[in-house]
Design an enzyme around this catalytic site. Structure first.
Site, PDB file in Angstrom:
ATOM      1  N   LEU A  74       0.833  -1.206   0.000  1.00  0.00           N
ATOM      2  CA  LEU A  74       0.000   0.000   0.000  1.00  0.00           C
ATOM      3  C   LEU A  74       0.872   1.263   0.000  1.00  0.00           C
ATOM      4  O   LEU A  74       0.689   2.155  -0.825  1.00  0.00           O
ATOM      5  CB  LEU A  74      -0.916  -0.022   1.241  1.00  0.00           C
ATOM      6  CG  LEU A  74      -1.808   1.201   1.447  1.00  0.00           C
ATOM      7  CD1 LEU A  74      -2.849   1.310   0.335  1.00  0.00           C
ATOM      8  CD2 LEU A  74      -2.525   1.129   2.813  1.00  0.00           C
ATOM      9  N   SER A 122       7.030  -5.116   3.621  1.00  0.00           N
ATOM     10  CA  SER A 122       7.562  -6.267   4.355  1.00  0.00           C
ATOM     11  C   SER A 122       7.706  -7.460   3.417  1.00  0.00           C
ATOM     12  O   SER A 122       6.780  -7.786   2.670  1.00  0.00           O
ATOM     13  CB  SER A 122       6.642  -6.627   5.527  1.00  0.00           C
ATOM     14  OG  SER A 122       6.581  -5.542   6.426  1.00  0.00           O
ATOM     15  N   PHE A 166      11.621  -2.146  47.073  1.00  0.00           N
ATOM     16  CA  PHE A 166      11.456  -0.682  47.011  1.00  0.00           C
ATOM     17  C   PHE A 166      10.060  -0.355  46.494  1.00  0.00           C
ATOM     18  O   PHE A 166       9.581  -0.957  45.529  1.00  0.00           O
ATOM     19  CB  PHE A 166      12.493  -0.061  46.051  1.00  0.00           C
ATOM     20  CG  PHE A 166      13.918  -0.393  46.401  1.00  0.00           C
ATOM     21  CD1 PHE A 166      14.360  -0.311  47.723  1.00  0.00           C
ATOM     22  CD2 PHE A 166      14.816  -0.798  45.429  1.00  0.00           C
ATOM     23  CE1 PHE A 166      15.675  -0.629  48.051  1.00  0.00           C
ATOM     24  CE2 PHE A 166      16.121  -1.109  45.746  1.00  0.00           C
ATOM     25  CZ  PHE A 166      16.558  -1.030  47.058  1.00  0.00           C
ATOM     26  N   GLN A 194      14.352  -0.284  32.240  1.00  0.00           N
ATOM     27  CA  GLN A 194      14.854   0.585  33.313  1.00  0.00           C
ATOM     28  C   GLN A 194      15.077  -0.218  34.597  1.00  0.00           C
ATOM     29  O   GLN A 194      16.073  -0.050  35.285  1.00  0.00           O
ATOM     30  CB  GLN A 194      13.841   1.721  33.546  1.00  0.00           C
ATOM     31  CG  GLN A 194      14.303   2.787  34.512  1.00  0.00           C
ATOM     32  CD  GLN A 194      15.428   3.649  33.927  1.00  0.00           C
ATOM     33  OE1 GLN A 194      15.652   3.670  32.726  1.00  0.00           O
ATOM     34  NE2 GLN A 194      16.145   4.333  34.802  1.00  0.00           N
ATOM     35  N   GLY A 223      18.229  -2.020  34.941  1.00  0.00           N
ATOM     36  CA  GLY A 223      19.455  -1.222  34.978  1.00  0.00           C
ATOM     37  C   GLY A 223      20.269  -1.445  33.715  1.00  0.00           C
ATOM     38  O   GLY A 223      19.707  -1.650  32.627  1.00  0.00           O
ATOM     39  N   GLY A 224      21.588  -1.474  33.870  1.00  0.00           N
ATOM     40  CA  GLY A 224      22.492  -1.640  32.720  1.00  0.00           C
ATOM     41  C   GLY A 224      22.271  -2.961  32.006  1.00  0.00           C
ATOM     42  O   GLY A 224      22.483  -3.062  30.788  1.00  0.00           O
ATOM     43  N   GLU A 263       0.759   0.092   9.925  1.00  0.00           N
ATOM     44  CA  GLU A 263      -0.688  -0.214   9.853  1.00  0.00           C
ATOM     45  C   GLU A 263      -1.497   1.049  10.136  1.00  0.00           C
ATOM     46  O   GLU A 263      -2.601   0.983  10.677  1.00  0.00           O
ATOM     47  CB  GLU A 263      -1.093  -1.320  10.839  1.00  0.00           C
ATOM     48  CG  GLU A 263      -0.236  -2.581  10.826  1.00  0.00           C
ATOM     49  CD  GLU A 263      -0.526  -3.501   9.670  1.00  0.00           C
ATOM     50  OE1 GLU A 263      -0.681  -2.992   8.543  1.00  0.00           O
ATOM     51  OE2 GLU A 263      -0.580  -4.713   9.879  1.00  0.00           O
TER      52      GLU A 263
HETATM   53  C1  LIG Z   1       9.285  -1.836   9.314  1.00  0.00           C
HETATM   54  C2  LIG Z   1       8.142  -1.349   8.484  1.00  0.00           C
HETATM   55  C3  LIG Z   1       7.354  -2.272   7.796  1.00  0.00           C
HETATM   56  C4  LIG Z   1       6.306  -1.822   6.993  1.00  0.00           C
HETATM   57  N1  LIG Z   1       5.572  -2.736   6.258  1.00  0.00           N
HETATM   58  C5  LIG Z   1       4.668  -2.292   5.363  1.00  0.00           C
HETATM   59  C6  LIG Z   1       4.017  -3.205   4.464  1.00  0.00           C
HETATM   60  O1  LIG Z   1       4.256  -4.420   4.507  1.00  0.00           O
HETATM   61  N2  LIG Z   1       3.141  -2.702   3.557  1.00  0.00           N
HETATM   62  C7  LIG Z   1       2.862  -1.369   3.467  1.00  0.00           C
HETATM   63  O2  LIG Z   1       2.072  -1.000   2.613  1.00  0.00           O
HETATM   64  N3  LIG Z   1       3.453  -0.480   4.303  1.00  0.00           N
HETATM   65  C8  LIG Z   1       4.366  -0.900   5.235  1.00  0.00           C
HETATM   66  N4  LIG Z   1       4.995  -0.003   6.066  1.00  0.00           N
HETATM   67  C9  LIG Z   1       4.726   1.417   5.910  1.00  0.00           C
HETATM   68  C10 LIG Z   1       3.941   2.050   7.061  1.00  0.00           C
HETATM   69  O3  LIG Z   1       2.628   1.595   7.052  1.00  0.00           O
HETATM   70  C11 LIG Z   1       4.074   3.578   6.922  1.00  0.00           C
HETATM   71  O4  LIG Z   1       5.413   3.902   7.280  1.00  0.00           O
HETATM   72  C12 LIG Z   1       3.075   4.343   7.752  1.00  0.00           C
HETATM   73  O5  LIG Z   1       1.783   4.185   7.256  1.00  0.00           O
HETATM   74  C13 LIG Z   1       3.397   5.842   7.834  1.00  0.00           C
HETATM   75  O6  LIG Z   1       3.622   6.400   6.585  1.00  0.00           O
HETATM   76  P1  LIG Z   1       4.939   7.309   6.346  1.00  0.00           P
HETATM   77  O7  LIG Z   1       6.107   6.527   6.825  1.00  0.00           O
HETATM   78  O8  LIG Z   1       4.926   7.751   4.944  1.00  0.00           O
HETATM   79  O9  LIG Z   1       4.780   8.547   7.336  1.00  0.00           O
HETATM   80  P2  LIG Z   1       3.997   9.924   7.023  1.00  0.00           P
HETATM   81  O10 LIG Z   1       2.649   9.630   6.528  1.00  0.00           O
HETATM   82  O11 LIG Z   1       4.861  10.796   6.216  1.00  0.00           O
HETATM   83  O12 LIG Z   1       3.885  10.520   8.491  1.00  0.00           O
HETATM   84  C14 LIG Z   1       4.961  11.251   9.147  1.00  0.00           C
HETATM   85  C15 LIG Z   1       4.412  11.773  10.462  1.00  0.00           C
HETATM   86  O13 LIG Z   1       3.362  12.712  10.204  1.00  0.00           O
HETATM   87  C16 LIG Z   1       2.192  12.325  10.902  1.00  0.00           C
HETATM   88  N5  LIG Z   1       0.987  12.683  10.147  1.00  0.00           N
HETATM   89  C17 LIG Z   1       0.727  12.445   8.835  1.00  0.00           C
HETATM   90  N6  LIG Z   1      -0.481  12.895   8.513  1.00  0.00           N
HETATM   91  C18 LIG Z   1      -1.034  13.442   9.632  1.00  0.00           C
HETATM   92  C19 LIG Z   1      -2.260  14.064   9.964  1.00  0.00           C
HETATM   93  N7  LIG Z   1      -3.223  14.226   9.045  1.00  0.00           N
HETATM   94  N8  LIG Z   1      -2.459  14.494  11.225  1.00  0.00           N
HETATM   95  C20 LIG Z   1      -1.515  14.323  12.159  1.00  0.00           C
HETATM   96  N9  LIG Z   1      -0.311  13.720  11.928  1.00  0.00           N
HETATM   97  C21 LIG Z   1      -0.075  13.304  10.679  1.00  0.00           C
HETATM   98  C22 LIG Z   1       2.322  10.829  11.057  1.00  0.00           C
HETATM   99  O14 LIG Z   1       1.504  10.325  12.098  1.00  0.00           O
HETATM  100  C23 LIG Z   1       3.796  10.677  11.335  1.00  0.00           C
HETATM  101  O15 LIG Z   1       4.073  10.923  12.681  1.00  0.00           O
HETATM  102  C24 LIG Z   1       6.030  -0.432   6.906  1.00  0.00           C
HETATM  103  C25 LIG Z   1       6.806   0.479   7.624  1.00  0.00           C
HETATM  104  C26 LIG Z   1       7.863   0.039   8.394  1.00  0.00           C
HETATM  105  C27 LIG Z   1       8.710   1.056   9.125  1.00  0.00           C
END
Ligand SMILES: Cc1cc2nc3c(=O)[nH]c(=O)nc-3n(C[C@H](O)[C@H](O)[C@H](O)COP(=O)(O)OP(=O)(O)OC[C@H]3O[C@@H](n4cnc5c(N)ncnc54)[C@H](O)[C@@H]3O)c2cc1C
Length: 405
Positions: A153, A186, A302, A361, A364-365, A388
C-alpha cells in the site's frame, strides 16, 4: 466446527503439554473469558513459540535472518490463514483466536509474529474478495506458506495519506500495465505474490495480484532498521509490469475499501504483538527484581519498583481487554469495528512500549545489553506505533467517529 488443522494443532500441543513442556508466559494470563477452543489455540501457539521461536529469536535479530522454515511450520498449524474460511484451506477461527496466536508468538519474536499477521491479511483478502479461480490458484499454497506474500500500500509520497497513491495500472488489451513504486514493503524481494493497491482511474483505487516473476518488477535493498531485523523491508519498482486483467481482486474501484478493511484486522494483530512482548518482558522483570539485590535488599522491596509493577500490570490488562473487544467487534462486523481497532492499536502499542521501556529501566544496565532480550523487544515494538496507520492517524479515526456519534 474444529478444522482439521486446528485438531492437528491441538494434538501437537497436547503432546507438549503432557511432557511438562508447557510454556507459561505470565501469571496474569486470565483465560476465564475465553472459550474452550480459544484456550486450546492459545496453548498451542504458546507451545509452538517455546519450541520454534524462543530459542532462536535473538539470533534471527542479530543476523537479520528471516525464519522461513518457522513460517512453514506455523503454516502447518493453520497460523497463516487463521480467520479465513476453511473452503480453501483457511483455519476458520475467530479474530480473538488470531489475537491470541499473535500475542503468544510475540512473547518470543515480535517481527516474526507481525509478518505472520501480514500473511493472514493477504490470505483473508483473497479469501474474502477473490474469485474462485484466484482462490484455487493462490490460497492452498499461501495457507501452508509454500508461497509468501506481501501487502503493498505505502508509497514514497503517500504513507498516512494512502489514498493519494500514484502507482497506476493502465489497461492494455487483456492486461494491466503497472507503473510506479511502493516503499517499506515487508518481505519485498522474497515474496512469491504481491497484493498491490494501485490506481486504475483518476479516482479509482484497485487491488491487483502481481506474481514475483512478472517482468519489470524490481526491489530495493533491504532497509537497515532499528528493529524487526527478522523481517526484511524493501521498496518495489513497477516498470511496465504486465499482468492479466484477471488478476484484479473484486472490481475496479474497490481496492481502497479492501485495503482498509484488511487493516482493521492488521491493527488488532499488531496490537496483539505488543501485548505479547510486554507480557514477556513484565514476567522476566518480576523475576529479575526479586533476585537482584542493591543496598542489601531485593529491588522489588522498594516501593518505586512495586508501584511500577502495579502500573505495568494494569496497563497490560487494560490493553488486552480492549484488544480482545476490538477483535470481537470485527467478528461481529459491528459498525464500530474500525473505531475499536484504532483505539486498541493506540492503547496497546503505546502502553506496551512504555511497559517494555520500564522493564528495561528496572533491569538497569543489564536491560541495555542484548543478552537479556529486553532491548530487542523495545526496538521491535517501536514500529508498532507507526505501521498499519500511525497512531496519529488512529487518533484522527477515533476522534472523527466519536465526534460524529
Ligand atoms: C518496518 C516497516 C514495515 C512496513 N511494512 C509495510 C508493508 O508491509 N506494507 C505497506 O504498505 N506499508 C508498510 N509499512 C509502511 C507504514 O505503514 C508507513 O510507514 C506508515 O503508514 C506511515 O507512513 P509514512 O512513513 O509515509 O509517514 P507519514 O505519513 O509521512 O507521516 C509522518 C508523520 O506525520 C504524521 N501525520 C501524517 N499525517 C497526519 C495528519 N493528518 N495528522 C496528524 N499527523 C499526521 C504521522 O503520524 C507521522 O508521525 C512499513 C513500515 C515500516 C517502518
Amino acid at each position: 466446527m474444529i478444522s482439521r488443522r486446528l485438531l492437528h494443532c491441538f494434538n501437537r500441543s497436547s503432546k507438549l503439554l503432557n511432557n511438562k513442556n508447557q510454556y507459561r508466559f505470565e501469571s496474569l494470563n486470565d483465560t476465564s473469558n475465553l472459550t474452550e477452543d480459544q484456550v486450546l489455540v492459545q496453548q498451542a501457539a504458546l507451545n509452538f513459540t517455546k519450541e520454534h521461536l524462543l530459542p532462536f529469536a535473538s539470533e534471527w535479530d542479530q543476523k537479520s535472518q528471516s525464519p522461513i522454515e518457522v513460517y512453514k511450520e506455523a503454516g502447518k498449524l493453520g497460523f497463516a490463514c487463521i480467520y479465513s474460511s476453511p473452503d480453501h484451506g483457511g483455519s476458520g477461527m475467530d479474530r480473538v483466536s488470531a489475537s491470541l496466536v499473535f500475542e503468544a508468538l510475540a512473547t518470543a519474536c515480535v517481527s516474526t509474529s507481525s509478518y505472520l499477521s501480514i500473511l493472514n491479511m493477504n490470505h483473508w483478502i483473497i479469501d474474502t474478495y477473490g474469485n474462485e479461480k484466484q482462490k484455487a490458484e493462490w490460497l492452498p499454497q499461501l495457507s501452508t506458506v509454500e508461497k509468501f506474500s506481501s501487502y503493498c500500500l505505502t508509497e514514497p509520497g503517500s504513507g498516512s495519506d494512502a489514498a493519494n497513491m500514484k502507482t497506476f495500472a493502465k489497461k492494455d488489451g487483456g492486461d494491466y500495465v503497472i507503473n510506479g513504486s511502493k516503499c517499506f514493503i515487508s518481505n519485498a524481494g522474497f515474496s512469491d505474490l504481491y497484493v498491490v493497491m494501485c490506481k486504475t482511474g483518476e479516482n479509482e483505487r484497485s487491488c491487483i495480484l502481481v506474481p514475483s516473476d512478472a517482468k519489470g518488477l524490481s526491489f530495493g535493498k533491504p532497509e537497515v532498521k532499528m528493529g524487526w531485523h527478522a523481517s526484511p523491508t524493501a521498496s518495489i519498482t513497477f516498470d511496465n509490469v504486465r499482468v492479466p486483467q484477471s488478476n484484479l481482486i473484486s472490481t475496479e474501484g474497490n481496492g481502497f475499501k479492501i485495503a482498509m478493511t484488511a487493516l482493521d484486522g492488521g491493527r488488532v494483530n499488531i496490537a496483539s504483538t505488543s501485548l505479547g512482548s510486554a507480557a514477556q518482558c513484565l514476567a522476566k522483570t518480576k523475576e529479575y527484581v526479586g533476585q537482584r539485590k542493591q543496598f542489601g535488599k531485593s529491588i522489588d522491596s522498594f516501593q518505586n519498583t512495586q508501584f511500577r509493577i502495579a502500573e505495568m500490570a494494569t496497563d497490560l490488562i487494560a490493553s488486552r481487554l480492549l484488544v480482545r473487544e476490538a477483535a470481537k467487534k470485527i467478528d461481529l462486523n459491528h459498525p464500530n469495528k474500525t473505531l475499536y481497532a484504532s483505539m486498541a492499536k493506540i492503547q496497546a502499542t503505546e502502553k506496551c512500549y512504555n511497559i517494555v521501556d520500564q522493564c528495561l529501566q528496572l533491569h538497569g544496565g543489564y536491560g541495555y545489553i542484548s543478552e537479556y532480550n529486553i532491548e530487542r523487544h523495545l526496538r521491535d515494538l517501536r514500529v508498532n506505533r507507526i505501521l498499519e496507520g500511525t497512531n496519529e492517524i488512529m487518533r484522527l479515526i477515533v476522534s472523527r467517529q466519536v465526534i460524529k456519534q
